[in-house]
Design a protein around this motif. Structure first.
Motif, PDB file in Angstrom:
ATOM      1  N   LEU A  16     -53.483  17.093  23.095  1.00 31.25           N
ATOM      2  CA  LEU A  16     -52.838  15.842  22.696  1.00 31.25           C
ATOM      3  C   LEU A  16     -53.416  15.391  21.368  1.00 31.25           C
ATOM      4  CD1 LEU A  16     -52.837  13.971  26.138  1.00 31.25           C
ATOM      5  CD2 LEU A  16     -50.798  14.632  24.846  1.00 31.25           C
ATOM      6  N   ALA A  17     -52.584  15.321  20.350  1.00 34.12           N
ATOM      7  CA  ALA A  17     -53.040  14.870  19.035  1.00 34.12           C
ATOM      8  C   ALA A  17     -51.875  14.482  18.133  1.00 34.12           C
ATOM      9  CB  ALA A  17     -53.886  15.950  18.349  1.00 34.12           C
ATOM     10  N   HIS A  18     -50.785  15.227  18.189  1.00 35.34           N
ATOM     11  CA  HIS A  18     -49.686  15.036  17.243  1.00 35.34           C
ATOM     12  C   HIS A  18     -49.155  13.602  17.214  1.00 35.34           C
ATOM     13  CE1 HIS A  18     -48.644  18.980  15.461  1.00 35.34           C
ATOM     14  NE2 HIS A  18     -49.246  19.470  16.536  1.00 35.34           N
ATOM     15  N   ASN A  19     -49.214  12.922  18.343  1.00 35.14           N
ATOM     16  CA  ASN A  19     -48.663  11.570  18.409  1.00 35.14           C
ATOM     17  C   ASN A  19     -49.733  10.480  18.415  1.00 35.14           C
ATOM     18  OD1 ASN A  19     -45.794  12.367  18.661  1.00 35.14           O
ATOM     19  ND2 ASN A  19     -46.539  13.320  20.531  1.00 35.14           N
ATOM     20  N   ASP A  20     -50.987  10.868  18.232  1.00 35.12           N
ATOM     21  CA  ASP A  20     -52.062   9.878  18.079  1.00 35.12           C
ATOM     22  C   ASP A  20     -52.190   9.476  16.606  1.00 35.12           C
ATOM     23  OD1 ASP A  20     -53.783   9.326  20.665  1.00 35.12           O
ATOM     24  OD2 ASP A  20     -53.168  11.430  20.767  1.00 35.12           O
ATOM     25  N   LYS A  21     -51.061   9.085  16.046  1.00 33.86           N
ATOM     26  CA  LYS A  21     -50.992   8.822  14.600  1.00 33.86           C
ATOM     27  C   LYS A  21     -51.728   7.555  14.198  1.00 33.86           C
ATOM     28  CE  LYS A  21     -46.531  11.182  14.474  1.00 33.86           C
ATOM     29  NZ  LYS A  21     -45.065  11.044  14.277  1.00 33.86           N
ATOM     30  N   THR A  22     -51.849   6.624  15.126  1.00 36.79           N
ATOM     31  CA  THR A  22     -52.523   5.354  14.804  1.00 36.79           C
ATOM     32  C   THR A  22     -53.652   5.071  15.788  1.00 36.79           C
ATOM     33  OG1 THR A  22     -50.912   4.113  16.137  1.00 36.79           O
ATOM     34  CG2 THR A  22     -50.432   4.380  13.785  1.00 36.79           C
ATOM     35  N   THR A  23     -54.149   6.090  16.461  1.00 37.73           N
ATOM     36  CA  THR A  23     -55.259   5.922  17.399  1.00 37.73           C
ATOM     37  C   THR A  23     -56.572   5.999  16.639  1.00 37.73           C
ATOM     38  OG1 THR A  23     -53.929   7.056  19.083  1.00 37.73           O
ATOM     39  CG2 THR A  23     -56.273   6.741  19.552  1.00 37.73           C
ATOM     40  N   ASP A  24     -57.420   4.983  16.784  1.00 32.73           N
ATOM     41  CA  ASP A  24     -58.704   5.014  16.074  1.00 32.73           C
ATOM     42  C   ASP A  24     -59.647   5.999  16.765  1.00 32.73           C
ATOM     43  OD1 ASP A  24     -60.467   3.551  18.085  1.00 32.73           O
ATOM     44  OD2 ASP A  24     -58.974   1.994  17.699  1.00 32.73           O
ATOM     45  N   GLU A  25     -60.702   6.381  16.038  1.00 30.52           N
ATOM     46  CA  GLU A  25     -61.581   7.436  16.548  1.00 30.52           C
ATOM     47  C   GLU A  25     -62.269   7.082  17.855  1.00 30.52           C
ATOM     48  OE1 GLU A  25     -65.353  10.256  15.198  1.00 30.52           O
ATOM     49  OE2 GLU A  25     -64.114   9.278  13.672  1.00 30.52           O
ATOM     50  N   PRO A  26     -62.847   5.863  18.009  1.00 31.14           N
ATOM     51  CA  PRO A  26     -63.487   5.560  19.304  1.00 31.14           C
ATOM     52  C   PRO A  26     -62.513   5.635  20.479  1.00 31.14           C
ATOM     53  CG  PRO A  26     -64.199   4.003  17.631  1.00 31.14           C
ATOM     54  CD  PRO A  26     -63.070   4.786  17.029  1.00 31.14           C
ATOM     55  N   THR A  27     -61.283   5.154  20.276  1.00 29.99           N
ATOM     56  CA  THR A  27     -60.294   5.193  21.354  1.00 29.99           C
ATOM     57  C   THR A  27     -59.883   6.621  21.672  1.00 29.99           C
ATOM     58  OG1 THR A  27     -59.456   3.012  20.730  1.00 29.99           O
ATOM     59  CG2 THR A  27     -58.013   4.391  22.080  1.00 29.99           C
ATOM     60  N   TYR A  28     -59.657   7.393  20.635  1.00 34.47           N
ATOM     61  CA  TYR A  28     -59.254   8.787  20.839  1.00 34.47           C
ATOM     62  C   TYR A  28     -60.331   9.556  21.586  1.00 34.47           C
ATOM     63  CZ  TYR A  28     -57.296  13.402  19.769  1.00 34.47           C
ATOM     64  OH  TYR A  28     -56.757  14.667  19.867  1.00 34.47           O
ATOM     65  N   ARG A  29     -61.565   9.379  21.161  1.00 37.89           N
ATOM     66  CA  ARG A  29     -62.689  10.056  21.827  1.00 37.89           C
ATOM     67  C   ARG A  29     -62.788   9.620  23.289  1.00 37.89           C
ATOM     68  NH1 ARG A  29     -67.286  12.598  20.032  1.00 37.89           N
ATOM     69  NH2 ARG A  29     -66.665  12.122  17.873  1.00 37.89           N
ATOM     70  N   ALA A  30     -62.686   8.327  23.527  1.00 39.48           N
ATOM     71  CA  ALA A  30     -62.800   7.813  24.891  1.00 39.48           C
ATOM     72  C   ALA A  30     -61.668   8.332  25.771  1.00 39.48           C
ATOM     73  CB  ALA A  30     -62.801   6.279  24.870  1.00 39.48           C
ATOM     74  N   ASN A  31     -60.458   8.438  25.209  1.00 38.22           N
ATOM     75  CA  ASN A  31     -59.328   8.940  25.985  1.00 38.22           C
ATOM     76  C   ASN A  31     -59.524  10.401  26.373  1.00 38.22           C
ATOM     77  OD1 ASN A  31     -58.066   6.479  25.826  1.00 38.22           O
ATOM     78  ND2 ASN A  31     -56.674   7.061  24.187  1.00 38.22           N
ATOM     79  N   LEU A  32     -60.024  11.202  25.458  1.00 42.85           N
ATOM     80  CA  LEU A  32     -60.301  12.602  25.783  1.00 42.85           C
ATOM     81  C   LEU A  32     -61.371  12.703  26.868  1.00 42.85           C
ATOM     82  CD1 LEU A  32     -60.354  14.204  22.206  1.00 42.85           C
ATOM     83  CD2 LEU A  32     -58.559  14.458  23.932  1.00 42.85           C
ATOM     84  N   GLU A  33     -62.386  11.882  26.752  1.00 44.51           N
ATOM     85  CA  GLU A  33     -63.454  11.884  27.764  1.00 44.51           C
ATOM     86  C   GLU A  33     -62.915  11.451  29.136  1.00 44.51           C
ATOM     87  OE1 GLU A  33     -67.153  10.906  24.678  1.00 44.51           O
ATOM     88  OE2 GLU A  33     -66.254   9.304  25.882  1.00 44.51           O
ATOM     89  N   THR A  34     -61.985  10.501  29.138  1.00 42.76           N
ATOM     90  CA  THR A  34     -61.381  10.048  30.387  1.00 42.76           C
ATOM     91  C   THR A  34     -60.569  11.169  31.038  1.00 42.76           C
ATOM     92  OG1 THR A  34     -61.290   7.751  29.635  1.00 42.76           O
ATOM     93  CG2 THR A  34     -59.791   8.373  31.421  1.00 42.76           C
ATOM     94  N   LEU A  35     -59.813  11.908  30.226  1.00 46.83           N
ATOM     95  CA  LEU A  35     -59.044  13.028  30.743  1.00 46.83           C
ATOM     96  C   LEU A  35     -59.966  14.105  31.319  1.00 46.83           C
ATOM     97  CD1 LEU A  35     -56.413  13.238  27.869  1.00 46.83           C
ATOM     98  CD2 LEU A  35     -55.877  12.780  30.272  1.00 46.83           C
ATOM     99  N   VAL A  36     -61.019  14.417  30.601  1.00 46.48           N
ATOM    100  CA  VAL A  36     -61.983  15.417  31.072  1.00 46.48           C
ATOM    101  C   VAL A  36     -62.606  14.984  32.392  1.00 46.48           C
ATOM    102  CG1 VAL A  36     -64.256  16.427  30.591  1.00 46.48           C
ATOM    103  CG2 VAL A  36     -62.496  16.411  28.817  1.00 46.48           C
ATOM    104  N   ALA A  37     -63.047  13.722  32.458  1.00 37.74           N
ATOM    105  CA  ALA A  37     -63.679  13.217  33.673  1.00 37.74           C
ATOM    106  C   ALA A  37     -62.689  13.204  34.837  1.00 37.74           C
ATOM    107  CB  ALA A  37     -64.226  11.810  33.432  1.00 37.74           C
ATOM    108  N   GLY A  38     -61.434  12.872  34.549  1.00 35.15           N
ATOM    109  CA  GLY A  38     -60.418  12.838  35.594  1.00 35.15           C
ATOM    110  C   GLY A  38     -60.143  14.207  36.182  1.00 35.15           C
TER     111      GLY A  38
END
Length: 362
Positions: A221-243
């Motif tokens: 997931l990246a192509h549509n994270d056009k306006t996602t800031d870095e802390p949010t993007y990182r946290a979302n990836l970590e949430t997916l991994v943890a899930g």
């Protein structure tokens, strides 16, 4: 339209399926006619959502060349040549779900639909049975068979089961590279970012409960994270991994395929091609960082596709994407998606995430 040869004398076949409304479990099916479910260049099996092993006999009295697709334009078995009078047997495992394509798309046709293709298709026999599934709390199914392992795909339009030509996601082409015992469950969805994939009830909240111990979950997931800031993007990836890990699954982070956006010097060394978003966040770099920090296997598809596209050059790479058809430098053609799926297959092998014996190479 190509005419399908049905070489019935070569093999008497049956199809086993479970006709209850609940997801199937191994060993609960009852036989229904096999080749009776096939006509012209298609087969339909009235089975509920679940995971199914398909065994086919290909060939006939004349030389033939047969491929098999199914559901929403998935490639399930690559084109296979057979000599006259020398049929071959092949197997694969297929995921049947509703909706049958993108999770937020139309429901599709109930049951399992297969399309027989190739330059000279000849189907001699077919058998469909519920794949072995693990019972809760046990390592093996009740009948002792080794459980079918799922490969879940979490992604966007460059990964998903695209509903119509000329588009194709690499996840749509990935199943053809696996033999019976590995099933691809493609839950990628067009237009999704890490933000929306986590929030939409039809996406990660639906996928997560389906994950079982040792299932692989590939996340691109990246192509549509056009306006996602870095802390949010990182946290979302970590949430997916943890899930994924919370369910006993094995997450695999995948950097996004490049956009076909060349510099004058013939390279893709620019933010558009390499997925640097509108806030200046280098999304592939964040994925690599999370993979290292969280000890998650990484498929660097950005690097792999960059090298390939640059090697093909501005002209040769047009066929990988939909430049000629749509002036589209982001989405892939069937050819391009097939090539990119092979890159993913090769990386899964290199990382020893799938057994070589269940993978088609070459």
């Amino acid at each position: 339209m190509r005419r399908l040869t049905i070489a019935a004398p070569l093999l008497a076949v049956a199809v086993a399926g479970t006709l209850s409304a609940a997801p199937v479990q191994a060993g609960t099916g009852r036989p229904v006619p096999g080749m009776d479910n096939c006509a012209a260049n298609a087969c339909h099996f009235d089975v509920p959502p679940g995971t199914y092993d398909v065994r086919v006999r290909l060939g006939g009295g004349a030389a033939a060349s047969t491929s098999i697709g199914g559901e929403t334009r998935r490639s399930l078995l690559p084109e296979t040549a057979t000599e006259a009078g020398r049929p071959v047997t092949r197997g694969f495992t297929v995921n049947v779900r509703t909706p049958e394509g993108e999770p937020t798309g139309p429901e599709g046709t109930p049951g399992l639909d297969l399309v027989i293709g190739g330059s000279a298709p000849a189907l001699a026999g077919i058998r469909v049975t519920p794949a072995a599934t693990r019972e809760a709390g046990s390592g093996r199914p009740a009948d002792g068979r080794i459980r079918t392992r799922q490969i879940f795909l979490v992604g966007d339009s460059t990964v998903c089961d695209q509903p119509g030509d000329p588009y194709s996601g690499w996840g749509q082409q990935l199943p053809q590279y696996f033999r019976k015992g590995l099933s691809v469950a493609n839950y990628a969805d067009s237009g999704e970012s890490t933000v929306t994939y986590l929030a939409d009830p039809a996406l990660f909240p639906t996928v997560q409960p389906l994950i079982r111990a040792h299932d692989l979950v590939l996340i691109q997931l990246a192509h549509n994270d056009k306006t996602t800031d870095e802390p949010t993007y990182r946290a979302n990836l970590e949430t997916l991994v943890a899930g994924v890990r919370a369910r006993g699954g094995e997450p695999v982070l995948v950097t996004p395929i490049v956009r076909r956006w060349f510099n004058a010097d013939g390279t893709l060394d620019n933010g558009t091609a390499l997925l640097v978003n509108g806030l200046g966040v280098d999304l592939p770099a964040v994925i690599r960082s999370v993979a290292a920090t969280e000890d998650v296997p990484l498929i660097d598809l950005t690097a792999k596709t960059k090298a390939l596209v640059e090697s093909l050059g501005p002209e040769g790479s047009k066929a990988v994407y939909l430049y000629n058809e749509k002036r589209d430098n982001t989405h892939t053609s069937v050819h391009g998606a097939t090539v990119y799926a092979a890159l993913v297959r090769d990386e899964l092998l290199a990382l020893r995430l799938v057994p070589r014996g269940l993978v088609r190479v070459g």
